[in-house]
Motif scaffolding. Sequence first.
Motif, PDB file in Angstrom:
ATOM      1  N   LEU A 161      71.531  47.197 -30.755  1.00 28.89           N
ATOM      2  CA  LEU A 161      72.279  46.458 -31.769  1.00 28.89           C
ATOM      3  C   LEU A 161      72.747  45.115 -31.217  1.00 28.89           C
ATOM      4  O   LEU A 161      72.782  44.115 -31.941  1.00 28.89           O
ATOM      5  N   GLN A 162      73.092  45.085 -29.929  1.00 29.76           N
ATOM      6  CA  GLN A 162      73.450  43.807 -29.310  1.00 29.76           C
ATOM      7  C   GLN A 162      72.262  42.843 -29.326  1.00 29.76           C
ATOM      8  O   GLN A 162      72.410  41.654 -29.644  1.00 29.76           O
ATOM      9  N   ASP A 163      71.084  43.351 -28.977  1.00 27.35           N
ATOM     10  CA  ASP A 163      69.889  42.500 -28.974  1.00 27.35           C
ATOM     11  C   ASP A 163      69.618  41.919 -30.356  1.00 27.35           C
ATOM     12  O   ASP A 163      69.287  40.735 -30.511  1.00 27.35           O
ATOM     13  N   ALA A 164      69.750  42.775 -31.395  1.00 31.82           N
ATOM     14  CA  ALA A 164      69.504  42.318 -32.765  1.00 31.82           C
ATOM     15  C   ALA A 164      70.476  41.216 -33.150  1.00 31.82           C
ATOM     16  O   ALA A 164      70.112  40.247 -33.831  1.00 31.82           O
ATOM     17  N   CYS A 165      71.716  41.339 -32.703  1.00 30.43           N
ATOM     18  CA  CYS A 165      72.723  40.320 -32.991  1.00 30.43           C
ATOM     19  C   CYS A 165      72.398  39.011 -32.268  1.00 30.43           C
ATOM     20  O   CYS A 165      72.505  37.927 -32.849  1.00 30.43           O
ATOM     21  N   MET A 166      71.978  39.100 -31.010  1.00 28.08           N
ATOM     22  CA  MET A 166      71.661  37.895 -30.243  1.00 28.08           C
ATOM     23  C   MET A 166      70.522  37.100 -30.884  1.00 28.08           C
ATOM     24  O   MET A 166      70.533  35.862 -30.900  1.00 28.08           O
ATOM     25  N   LEU A 167      69.538  37.791 -31.421  1.00 29.15           N
ATOM     26  CA  LEU A 167      68.385  37.111 -32.014  1.00 29.15           C
ATOM     27  C   LEU A 167      68.763  36.280 -33.237  1.00 29.15           C
ATOM     28  O   LEU A 167      68.059  35.337 -33.592  1.00 29.15           O
ATOM     29  N   THR A 168      69.891  36.623 -33.879  1.00 24.50           N
ATOM     30  CA  THR A 168      70.256  35.894 -35.089  1.00 24.50           C
ATOM     31  C   THR A 168      70.655  34.453 -34.794  1.00 24.50           C
ATOM     32  O   THR A 168      70.614  33.612 -35.688  1.00 24.50           O
ATOM     33  N   ARG A 169      71.017  34.175 -33.568  1.00 23.34           N
ATOM     34  CA  ARG A 169      71.471  32.812 -33.256  1.00 23.34           C
ATOM     35  C   ARG A 169      70.341  31.800 -33.442  1.00 23.34           C
ATOM     36  O   ARG A 169      70.587  30.649 -33.802  1.00 23.34           O
ATOM     37  N   ARG A 170      69.134  32.258 -33.204  1.00 24.75           N
ATOM     38  CA  ARG A 170      67.989  31.369 -33.415  1.00 24.75           C
ATOM     39  C   ARG A 170      67.492  31.441 -34.861  1.00 24.75           C
ATOM     40  O   ARG A 170      67.046  30.441 -35.427  1.00 24.75           O
ATOM     41  N   ALA A 171      67.564  32.614 -35.469  1.00 23.97           N
ATOM     42  CA  ALA A 171      66.991  32.815 -36.796  1.00 23.97           C
ATOM     43  C   ALA A 171      67.803  32.125 -37.894  1.00 23.97           C
ATOM     44  O   ALA A 171      67.245  31.635 -38.874  1.00 23.97           O
ATOM     45  N   PHE A 172      69.150  32.091 -37.740  1.00 26.64           N
ATOM     46  CA  PHE A 172      70.018  31.550 -38.786  1.00 26.64           C
ATOM     47  C   PHE A 172      70.761  30.321 -38.266  1.00 26.64           C
ATOM     48  O   PHE A 172      71.460  30.371 -37.264  1.00 26.64           O
ATOM     49  N   ALA A 173      70.610  29.237 -38.992  1.00 27.99           N
ATOM     50  CA  ALA A 173      71.232  27.981 -38.558  1.00 27.99           C
ATOM     51  C   ALA A 173      72.718  27.938 -38.873  1.00 27.99           C
ATOM     52  O   ALA A 173      73.489  27.240 -38.189  1.00 27.99           O
ATOM     53  N   HIS A 174      73.151  28.662 -39.902  1.00 29.83           N
ATOM     54  CA  HIS A 174      74.539  28.609 -40.321  1.00 29.83           C
ATOM     55  C   HIS A 174      74.867  29.847 -41.139  1.00 29.83           C
ATOM     56  O   HIS A 174      73.971  30.475 -41.712  1.00 29.83           O
ATOM     57  N   ARG A 175      76.147  30.189 -41.172  1.00 27.34           N
ATOM     58  CA  ARG A 175      76.644  31.252 -42.042  1.00 27.34           C
ATOM     59  C   ARG A 175      77.727  30.686 -42.944  1.00 27.34           C
ATOM     60  O   ARG A 175      78.579  29.920 -42.487  1.00 27.34           O
ATOM     61  N   TYR A 176      77.677  31.075 -44.207  1.00 29.17           N
ATOM     62  CA  TYR A 176      78.704  30.690 -45.162  1.00 29.17           C
ATOM     63  C   TYR A 176      79.330  31.963 -45.723  1.00 29.17           C
ATOM     64  O   TYR A 176      78.629  32.821 -46.257  1.00 29.17           O
ATOM     65  N   TRP A 177      80.633  32.075 -45.586  1.00 29.25           N
ATOM     66  CA  TRP A 177      81.371  33.196 -46.151  1.00 29.25           C
ATOM     67  C   TRP A 177      82.202  32.691 -47.334  1.00 29.25           C
ATOM     68  O   TRP A 177      82.989  31.748 -47.192  1.00 29.25           O
ATOM     69  N   ILE A 178      82.015  33.331 -48.480  1.00 33.07           N
ATOM     70  CA  ILE A 178      82.888  33.100 -49.625  1.00 33.07           C
ATOM     71  C   ILE A 178      83.809  34.308 -49.700  1.00 33.07           C
ATOM     72  O   ILE A 178      83.357  35.429 -49.958  1.00 33.07           O
ATOM     73  N   VAL A 179      85.098  34.085 -49.440  1.00 34.89           N
ATOM     74  CA  VAL A 179      86.049  35.184 -49.297  1.00 34.89           C
ATOM     75  C   VAL A 179      86.982  35.229 -50.506  1.00 34.89           C
ATOM     76  O   VAL A 179      87.714  34.260 -50.767  1.00 34.89           O
ATOM     77  N   ASP A 180      86.931  36.336 -51.212  1.00 39.60           N
ATOM     78  CA  ASP A 180      87.776  36.548 -52.388  1.00 39.60           C
ATOM     79  C   ASP A 180      89.198  36.877 -51.921  1.00 39.60           C
ATOM     80  O   ASP A 180      89.441  37.947 -51.356  1.00 39.60           O
ATOM     81  N   ASN A 181      90.111  35.941 -52.146  1.00 40.16           N
ATOM     82  CA  ASN A 181      91.519  36.204 -51.822  1.00 40.16           C
ATOM     83  C   ASN A 181      92.364  36.196 -53.094  1.00 40.16           C
ATOM     84  O   ASN A 181      93.513  35.753 -53.102  1.00 40.16           O
ATOM     85  N   SER A 182      91.749  36.701 -54.180  1.00 43.20           N
ATOM     86  CA  SER A 182      92.465  36.776 -55.451  1.00 43.20           C
ATOM     87  C   SER A 182      93.542  37.856 -55.401  1.00 43.20           C
ATOM     88  O   SER A 182      93.593  38.672 -54.477  1.00 43.20           O
ATOM     89  N   GLY A 183      94.396  37.882 -56.413  1.00 49.30           N
ATOM     90  CA  GLY A 183      95.517  38.808 -56.424  1.00 49.30           C
ATOM     91  C   GLY A 183      95.131  40.260 -56.372  1.00 49.30           C
ATOM     92  O   GLY A 183      95.846  41.089 -55.778  1.00 49.30           O
ATOM     93  N   SER A 184      93.976  40.617 -56.960  1.00 53.69           N
ATOM     94  CA  SER A 184      93.557  42.025 -56.979  1.00 53.69           C
ATOM     95  C   SER A 184      93.229  42.564 -55.597  1.00 53.69           C
ATOM     96  O   SER A 184      93.151  43.782 -55.397  1.00 53.69           O
ATOM     97  N   MET A 185      93.072  41.662 -54.621  1.00 56.24           N
ATOM     98  CA  MET A 185      92.775  42.110 -53.257  1.00 56.24           C
ATOM     99  C   MET A 185      93.980  42.769 -52.589  1.00 56.24           C
ATOM    100  O   MET A 185      93.869  43.324 -51.500  1.00 56.24           O
ATOM    101  N   SER A 186      95.121  42.734 -53.238  1.00 56.87           N
ATOM    102  CA  SER A 186      96.287  43.427 -52.694  1.00 56.87           C
ATOM    103  C   SER A 186      96.318  44.901 -53.102  1.00 56.87           C
ATOM    104  O   SER A 186      97.207  45.646 -52.669  1.00 56.87           O
ATOM    105  N   THR A 187      95.334  45.350 -53.882  1.00 53.73           N
ATOM    106  CA  THR A 187      95.261  46.753 -54.300  1.00 53.73           C
ATOM    107  C   THR A 187      95.148  47.646 -53.061  1.00 53.73           C
ATOM    108  O   THR A 187      94.297  47.406 -52.187  1.00 53.73           O
TER     109      THR A 187
END
Length: 470
Positions: A161-187
């Motif tokens: 699993l570590q090896d698979a993670c290391m390979l992503t550094r070359r495969a993916f140039a960037h990561r974008y996270w869209i994080v929902d911090n709306s009020g319902s997330m306090s449920t």
Amino acid sequence: ARRPARPQLPRRRDEGRPAPPAYDVSGFDEGQARAFLSRHQWPPGLQDACLLTRRSFAHRYWIVDNSGSMSSPDGSRLEQASGTERLVGCTRWAEVADAIEFHGLTALPSRPPPQRHVNDTAATTLDPMKAAAPPPPYETSGFDEGPARALLSRHQWPPGLQDACMLTRRAFAHRYWIVDNSGSMSTPDGSRLEQGAGTERLVGCSRWVEVADAIEFHGELAAVLQAPTTFAFLNPPRTGAQRVVVSSAANLPELRAAAASGPGGGTPLCEHVRSMAALIQADAERLRSAGQMVVLVIVSDGLPTDGDLAAAMEPLTKLPVWIVVRLCCDEERVIRFWANLDEQLELDMDVLDDLKSEAEECDSHNPWFTYGVQVHRLREWGVHEKILDLLDERALSSAEVRSLCAFVFGQGAAALPHPELDLSAFVLALDALQFKFPQPFNALRGRRTPWLNVKLLKRYLKPGGGCAIM
């Protein structure tokens, strides 16, 4: 009566022609080729026929189907071990990879050598479970992967699993996270893994606390991998920035400040998806020329409040992007919405539930495997591995079980015998291998268990035991 004349047979194309000239060995030592073919037990006549082709054919072109259907486990390959050999089941791709391996090694260069367009080693390093060729070997020049492996080791990730993670550094140039911090997330129907007083268990928490744990881990991972990752919150946080780019440890305080402010507000998903799509579109040409993609992770517990999400996501179908949707609820209408969206747009997308829900799906088909948090985090990070998709879809074949072991444990699993050749030897060797690594927490059992339950697996792999032996 005279016998009717025998019909005239068409002349053979080579009839009346002189035999082809003797094979020209000047400047070429055929000993190496004959030694190779002898290792594969080719008799002299077949060796002669093979060597003659070197003069007849100037070049060979292989068109290799590496589509998704090649992962179907109805192929076969010849395995040898412990003085025995037999045809064993494998994926169609593993069967083809064997042929590529053999013919790649027999392709001895002619004079002059043809121009090479691909890396000759690519065919021999293909993962049999992958539908497409993997990225080139991870480039370590100028980057010390030690801190990243230290972080993953602290979180008890096994080597594969570590090896698979290391390979992503070359495969993916960037990561974008869209994080929902709306009020319902306090449920308060989330969960997190808590440790204390020599014990650990999944405990209840809010959806936001569950997500904050994921943000903390992936922020740290982005920093040690120096993998640029943009975290964009749907609503402006009370503390910290609404959009934080992490590429080093210096960026983590700002990310933690934003995560600590808690949820509040609506769910303007469409606006943020359109914004990210525009960023990816602006970089699409460079990504394609470099053979790279980006990962878009959407973390949400609901539906958009600002329009048609399908229309907002449609431009992504034409861009080099892998999408991960991380759902933070088990509401049927939300799950159905995202499933329908996946079918409607045909995106490259992986929809993930929480850890326990994913473990339950895996357990329903492959109860001998522990779906640990390490696998869950790897999928959140954007690693798309066909064998992981299959875990919650159907029972794995014996060949796929072996591939899963290789994916989890890495190079140490290369020596595992094929379970169809010697099931007892396979189980013993597997148990000895996994004993070297920490056991993952089992979200269904509430305690640590081995990655693979070898007793259950042995029963499962026996013919008629429930596993697809192919």
